[in-house]
Motif scaffolding. Sequence first.
Motif, short mmCIF file in Angstrom:
data_model
loop_
_atom_site.label_atom_id
_atom_site.label_comp_id
_atom_site.label_asym_id
_atom_site.label_seq_id
_atom_site.Cartn_x
_atom_site.Cartn_y
_atom_site.Cartn_z
N GLY A 1 -46.78 0.15 61.88
CA GLY A 1 -47.51 0.94 62.88
C GLY A 1 -46.65 1.59 63.93
N ALA A 2 -45.56 0.93 64.34
CA ALA A 2 -44.76 1.43 65.46
C ALA A 2 -43.39 1.94 65.06
N GLY A 3 -42.97 1.66 63.82
CA GLY A 3 -41.65 2.08 63.38
C GLY A 3 -41.66 3.19 62.35
N TYR A 4 -42.58 3.12 61.42
CA TYR A 4 -42.65 4.14 60.39
C TYR A 4 -43.18 5.46 60.96
N PRO A 5 -42.81 6.59 60.35
CA PRO A 5 -43.35 7.88 60.80
C PRO A 5 -44.87 7.89 60.73
N SER A 6 -45.48 8.47 61.74
CA SER A 6 -46.94 8.52 61.81
C SER A 6 -47.50 9.52 60.80
N PRO A 7 -48.60 9.19 60.11
CA PRO A 7 -49.23 10.16 59.22
C PRO A 7 -50.11 11.16 59.95
N THR A 8 -50.29 10.98 61.25
CA THR A 8 -51.18 11.86 62.01
C THR A 8 -50.45 12.82 62.95
N LYS A 9 -49.19 12.57 63.22
CA LYS A 9 -48.44 13.46 64.13
C LYS A 9 -47.11 13.84 63.50
N ALA A 10 -46.90 15.12 63.34
CA ALA A 10 -45.65 15.61 62.77
C ALA A 10 -44.61 15.77 63.86
N ILE A 11 -43.51 15.02 63.74
CA ILE A 11 -42.46 15.10 64.76
C ILE A 11 -41.58 16.32 64.53
N TYR A 12 -41.30 16.65 63.28
CA TYR A 12 -40.24 17.63 62.99
C TYR A 12 -40.77 18.96 62.45
N ASN A 13 -42.00 19.35 62.84
CA ASN A 13 -42.55 20.63 62.40
C ASN A 13 -41.66 21.80 62.78
N THR A 14 -40.98 21.71 63.92
CA THR A 14 -40.16 22.83 64.38
C THR A 14 -39.00 23.13 63.43
N LEU A 15 -38.56 22.14 62.66
CA LEU A 15 -37.45 22.36 61.72
C LEU A 15 -37.72 23.55 60.82
N TYR A 16 -38.97 23.67 60.36
CA TYR A 16 -39.29 24.69 59.37
C TYR A 16 -39.31 26.10 59.96
N LEU A 17 -39.35 26.18 61.28
CA LEU A 17 -39.35 27.49 61.93
C LEU A 17 -37.94 28.00 62.20
N LEU A 18 -36.95 27.13 62.08
CA LEU A 18 -35.58 27.49 62.43
C LEU A 18 -34.80 28.10 61.27
N ASP A 19 -35.11 27.69 60.04
CA ASP A 19 -34.28 28.09 58.91
C ASP A 19 -34.77 29.41 58.30
N ASP A 20 -34.37 29.69 57.06
CA ASP A 20 -34.64 30.98 56.44
C ASP A 20 -35.68 30.91 55.34
N ASP A 21 -36.54 29.89 55.34
CA ASP A 21 -37.53 29.73 54.28
C ASP A 21 -38.93 30.14 54.68
N PHE A 22 -39.11 30.63 55.92
CA PHE A 22 -40.41 31.10 56.38
C PHE A 22 -40.32 32.53 56.91
N MET A 23 -41.44 33.24 56.84
CA MET A 23 -41.61 34.53 57.50
C MET A 23 -43.01 34.58 58.09
N LEU A 24 -43.21 35.42 59.09
CA LEU A 24 -44.52 35.52 59.72
C LEU A 24 -45.53 36.14 58.76
N ASN A 25 -46.75 35.66 58.85
CA ASN A 25 -47.86 36.17 58.03
C ASN A 25 -48.69 37.11 58.89
N ASP A 26 -48.41 38.40 58.81
CA ASP A 26 -49.13 39.37 59.65
C ASP A 26 -50.44 39.82 59.02
N ASN A 27 -50.83 39.24 57.90
CA ASN A 27 -52.10 39.61 57.28
C ASN A 27 -53.28 39.23 58.15
N ASN A 28 -53.09 38.25 59.02
CA ASN A 28 -54.18 37.79 59.88
C ASN A 28 -54.08 38.33 61.30
N PHE A 29 -53.18 39.27 61.55
CA PHE A 29 -53.03 39.85 62.88
C PHE A 29 -54.06 40.96 63.06
#
Length: 473
Positions: free
Chosen positions: A46-74
């Motif tokens: 409960g206190a040591g393993y990564p939580s299944p309800t809160k993502a700690i490292y979501n920001t990692l995916y925004l830093l690298d080159d594997d994502f682009m913005l989806n302007d279809n919903n703009f």
Amino acid sequence: MMKKLQFMICLLGLLGLGACSDYLEKESSDEVIVKTVSDYSELLLGAGYPSPTKAIYNTLYLLDDDFMLNDNNFNDETDNAGAVGVFPFFTWQPDMWERQEVDKSSYDETYSPTYERIMGVNAVLDGIDEATGDVEERDRVKAEALALRGYYYFMLVNLYGEPYNYNKKALGVPLKLTADMETNGKARSTVEEVYGQIVKDLTESSALFEKYTKRRGSFRINLPTVNILLSRVYLHMELWKEAIAAATKAIEHGNLLTNYVNLPASAICIANYSYSEVEWVYGNGNTPSRLNTVLVSSDLREKFDANPNDTRRLLWFDANWNVTKKRLSYPSGTPRMPTNSIRMSEAYLNRAEALVQDNQIGLAWDDLEHLRENRYRDYDEAEITDAVALLEAIREERRLELCYDEVRWFDLRRYGMPAISHRYKARSSANWQTYVLTEKDPLYTLPIPNEVMDENPGLQQNESAKQPLRQGK
């Protein structure tokens, strides 16, 4: 003091699971005693393993080159909230953690939540040797805790310290190895010192696990997982023979690769023990694609589309290139399950890369070929015998196989921190602006959040925090 600390950890980590009252013996109105191996096992979960309800490292995916913005919903009238929310990370702003537009429920700073998990792990390690219960179970809990601490410090030092192979003498993060988590005045250890502790923890964990029959499942770390992590660490340290040995141990004790060629396209998340190659399912890695904010980048799409026999395209992505099957979003009202996984495919890729670097070209090709035979229909490719070409092929396959697995950003760092760029806008009528992360850019090492700096005057800030605000062109 320790009893109260463990009680607090239990409340913070397990109250939502309803577990504290089930296994902790009350000593007074505000204190509990953790005594048995079973107690410590539940505390760790409960206190040591990564939580299944809160993502700690979501920001990692925004830093690298594997994502682009989806302007279809703009639209033309207002800025897209999702695009505004990812802006500080997607454009590598030096004040990324402090920007008002940041949705902290999705992209809060990663430093403090990681240390909170380390506190839970350390509480277990502080007391597990004296816990009453079965010796094997005690060893297993200790092995899990050591592995988790190694994992967390690997994440921290690669977020807030410079790459090991670039400057191992640079400042890393504070090493806190007991549950007394007093931070005031705690200085940063060097990158080299942090890596030394990571190797020590993972090596000790592996030795404990190796004494007993392998287990797999229940969202807990096991022997193959530890050695996959250890081989990953050795790649960053460029200790090729050690990486080969750790990956080999993982392969010897791990399950067979899943043959994707025979799998029908489905909505099953890859982080699922029904896949033979999955050794650990953990945490919450739901990416911003669940908010229709970003899509798989054009560059990564082209690499998948370059070979129509690549079965991962249909297994992992929908027709619109959302990351929907590798990072499954669970419907509202259903229990949240872990969405990250560590798989045997990484062991083969880690070993292949280390073998090339160790000039064992033929064996490196064998590992790459074995993985590809389980990923590509009608696979038939001439052996690559040139070391440079083979290393490039392995790293490209690594990008495909391990996309969105907490690996790519760290790989870019150890590859020499190449220049990458992101195109940004927040509404349809706006012009695209390009933001560039230059080669060996200071923002390859993230700034420590100001709130953390204020709490601990013993910390020294990274140069990335002193950079001017990024402007698009």
